[in-house]
Design a protein around this motif. Structure first.
Motif, short mmCIF file in Angstrom:
data_model
loop_
_atom_site.label_atom_id
_atom_site.label_comp_id
_atom_site.label_asym_id
_atom_site.label_seq_id
_atom_site.Cartn_x
_atom_site.Cartn_y
_atom_site.Cartn_z
N LEU A 5 -66.83 -18.70 57.15
CA LEU A 5 -65.64 -17.88 56.95
C LEU A 5 -64.79 -17.79 58.23
O LEU A 5 -63.57 -17.83 58.17
N TYR A 6 -65.45 -17.71 59.37
CA TYR A 6 -64.69 -17.73 60.63
C TYR A 6 -63.95 -19.06 60.79
O TYR A 6 -62.81 -19.09 61.26
N ILE A 35 -60.84 -18.87 58.83
CA ILE A 35 -59.80 -18.08 59.51
C ILE A 35 -59.14 -18.91 60.61
O ILE A 35 -57.91 -18.94 60.75
N VAL A 55 -56.76 -21.36 59.13
CA VAL A 55 -55.48 -20.75 58.76
C VAL A 55 -54.55 -20.68 59.97
O VAL A 55 -53.37 -21.04 59.90
N CYS A 56 -55.10 -20.25 61.12
CA CYS A 56 -54.28 -20.18 62.34
C CYS A 56 -53.77 -21.55 62.74
O CYS A 56 -52.60 -21.71 63.12
N LEU A 86 -62.71 -14.47 67.63
CA LEU A 86 -63.71 -14.90 66.65
C LEU A 86 -65.05 -15.16 67.34
O LEU A 86 -65.09 -15.70 68.44
N PRO A 129 -52.29 -18.24 50.68
CA PRO A 129 -53.42 -17.32 50.87
C PRO A 129 -54.13 -16.99 49.56
O PRO A 129 -55.35 -16.88 49.54
#
Lengths: 425, 425
Positions: free
Chosen positions: A233-234, A237, A240-241, A356, B17
């Motif tokens: 999950l990290y 994230i 996404v960035c 993170l 998203p």
């Protein structure tokens, strides 16, 4: 029965060996020539970067350098000015053989950008060298339209694979870049062969004659590490960035290019103006803030990229590089986007390691290929590049970073001629 | 404005998203459930193989075992009998949800095959477990046709990634397997996420609760090795051999299956007959030639696969395994093709090391994934699997072996429902 008709009959029955032999014979010279050109290009970049670092006053001449390259393209290079987009266009609708002059012009133009301190990369140059060399074979061998597509893909694969020392990523990049969301396999053999040959020749010439080497990144990881679900999950994230950074980069570059095209009618004045802005920003940072930060966002930025794996960078470094590169490339300076994207991604990953709970070297590696994956819309090539550069211990993280970034970067990447084969959502 | 219409407006403006969140929430339970099932499957295979090796007389009962599995499928499993091909069909033209019973039936059927000494693999089982579990989400969540395709691909990716411990190859395999010569990216996020989750859960459950591990192959290579051009040509020659072996395997399996279907009208008699042939051949080899060679071509053959990297095998071992596996699978025994294809490839690579001037471990690694690449028409998944299992030092050789094998294996691979998206030549 004579030999020709015998061969004809064989070809009807078992076309594979003929196909393989034909593409071996075409991929080999493409790989050799592109590999040599790539080695010369890498050496010239090395030389230009070294020289600039010892003579920083040359950055003041960046606008002039850009102006002269702009003049050269305006009067001698109109047909090849579209660069990467021209090649992608020709793959989609083959019209006119790409002129050989694209190779020397983009090589010299890119070296100029780096000599004068613009912020740019190498892959665009590598691809253009590869495609313009390989397209000459279309002429010499009188290839069909279908074969010409394949030759162009092989040339791009060889150029990319050779310049970055990542032949598998080069081959997949060539197959992946022109069509967003789909991949066709008709060029798979020529792409892999040309990239392998190109990489070998470039390495050989670089090591034995030019005494330069590809960058090596020290990423270790634990081979027995089992990746827990929260880490996945990290990684999402972070992806996404990376995707949002890629989107910002592509938009800013296109926007700045559009502004200059609209406001400045005489094309060679655009790099003059854009270069003045970059050089001015450099001056403000160098004299106003610090010598180190002034030089940090120029050229390829390889030292900072390497540092991103081991030491904490400033959290805004990715944004600084993004700004300098968008200003440089939007003003039609020659060079690629990819090495700056490596910088932006590795620095962004480095910054994310403050938030993170993943290792810094891991996040830097993920960003290195992740931002590029989003900006170029080439997630598989970038995931494989991550494996080639950083080994397989972090493979899952890297691949997830690349595919999530691809999803979040939008449909308008850095190559505006890319055709959308499938919507992302 | 209420919350629903606000979300609706957001979704219209920025769908990414929502798309990511939706597929995260779907991929996670798919990955967890498929990962647990894969771990149980691996444990059962381990147990069945161990037990058989201590009680070899059970091979005499192979025809009976096959008969009972055949009976079960004839009376309770008609709808799920088509196995991998059923899944591929449903991806191309979605009609009916795959029944959950596919998972337990193929799991038990495959364990039976291995318990009684048939020669078969695991990937078909893994894919069927994955797809039949994931397709239940189609029902529960009332997914659209397009989303159902994605769910099936994610399920296959999770099953493949978990069983072999190669999540990246699993994800690419899921995207690559149903369409020959093309790849679409619409399932890229769910495939990578489900494969990563499935691999993690399978590893965790296997290590912590079942005390079993994935096979590890010792392939070293020299990271600074520059691959000379003549080596690339040897890799091409090896790839041709792998592709021809893949073609032979697919043809022989299809031919034998066709003969049995034509001659034996009552389906459960087919494995009875085929099993009698396999058991008879085993008896002849075991009592007539040697105990070692008798057992060598049964089951998964993992010890021989490992040996192929380090010791010279008999030059005919690949052909022996090919024959036993074609006879077993053509007679409708349950199980996959891939581990036997690893065996055939690694043994063929091992044999080629007597002729070609490449290292034995390198040729074994190339064959391991190369024959599979040709037989399944999944060159990129297999090249990435090669990187995941053997590291990147040999990456170029492995990729060239895979793509050349793909080119030489013809258009009729082991999955007859695979649609030809693009001719290979």
């Amino acid at each position: 029965m004579n030999l020709t008709s015998l061969l004809e009959r064989w070809y009807q029955k078992v076309p594979f060996p003929f196909f393989l032999l034909k593409w071996l014979l075409i991929s080999l010279p493409i790989g050799v020539l592109v590999g040599i050109a790539a080695a010369i290009f890498l050496w010239a970049l090395h030389f230009a970067t070294d020289w600039r670092e010892g003579h920083l006053w040359i950055v003041a001449l960046l606008p002039l350098g850009g102006f002269f390259v702009g003049l050269a393209y305006h009067y001698y290079g109109k047909e090849v000015e579209a660069g990467n987009n021209l090649i992608i266009d020709q793959i989609h609708s083959p019209k006119k053989i790409i002129r050989f002059r694209m190779a020397p012009m983009v090589l010299l133009g890119t070296v100029m950008t780096h000599l004068f301190g613009g912020s740019a990369g190498r892959e665009g140059t590598a691809i253009q060298i590869g495609a313009s060399i390989s397209d000459q074979f279309t002429k010499w061998l009188k290839l069909s339209k279908r074969d010409r597509r394949i030759v162009l893909i092989a040339g791009m694969a060889a150029g990319f694979g050779a310049v970055f020392g990542t032949p598998l990523a080069g081959a997949i990049f060539g197959m992946e870049v022109f069509l967003l969301g789909k991949m066709r396999y008709d060029a798979i053999i020529p792409a892999f062969l040309a990239a392998a040959f190109g990489d070998f020749v470039c390495r050989y010439v670089s090591h034995e004659y030019l005494y330069i080497h590809h960058s090596v990144y020290n990423v270790t990881g634990d081979p027995n590490h089992i990746i827990p679900i929260d880490h996945i999950l990290y990684a999402v994230i972070a992806g996404v960035c990376f995707g949002l950074a890629a989107r910002l980069f592509a938009r800013l570059t296109h926007w700045w290019g559009g502004v200059l095209r609209e406001r400045v009618k005489y094309p060679p004045f655009r790099p003059l103006l854009g270069g003045a802005l970059v050089a001015g920003l450099f001056g403000i940072l160098y004299f106003g803030v610090g010598e180190d930060i002034g030089t940090r966002y120029m050229g390829l930025g390889l030292p900072t990229i390497k540092a991103a794996f081991t030491t904490q960078l400033a959290p805004y470094d990715w944004a600084g590089k993004l700004l300098f590169t968008a200003l440089t490339l939007g003003a039609a300076y020659k060079g690629g986007e990819v090495t700056p994207l490596f910088f932006i991604g590795a620095a962004l990953g480095n910054a994310l390691s403050m938030i993170l709970p993943l290792d810094m070297e891991l996040l830097a590696a993920m960003g290195f290929v992740g931002v590029f994956a989003g900006a170029a819309n080439t997630p598989l090539a970038c995931a494989v590049m991550g494996l080639e550069l950083f080994g397989t211990n972090y493979g899952v993280y890297i691949a997830i970073g690349c595919v999530v970034s691809f999803m979040f970067s939008g449909h308008a990447g850095i190559y505006s001629s890319q055709v959308i084969g499938m919507s992302k959502h």
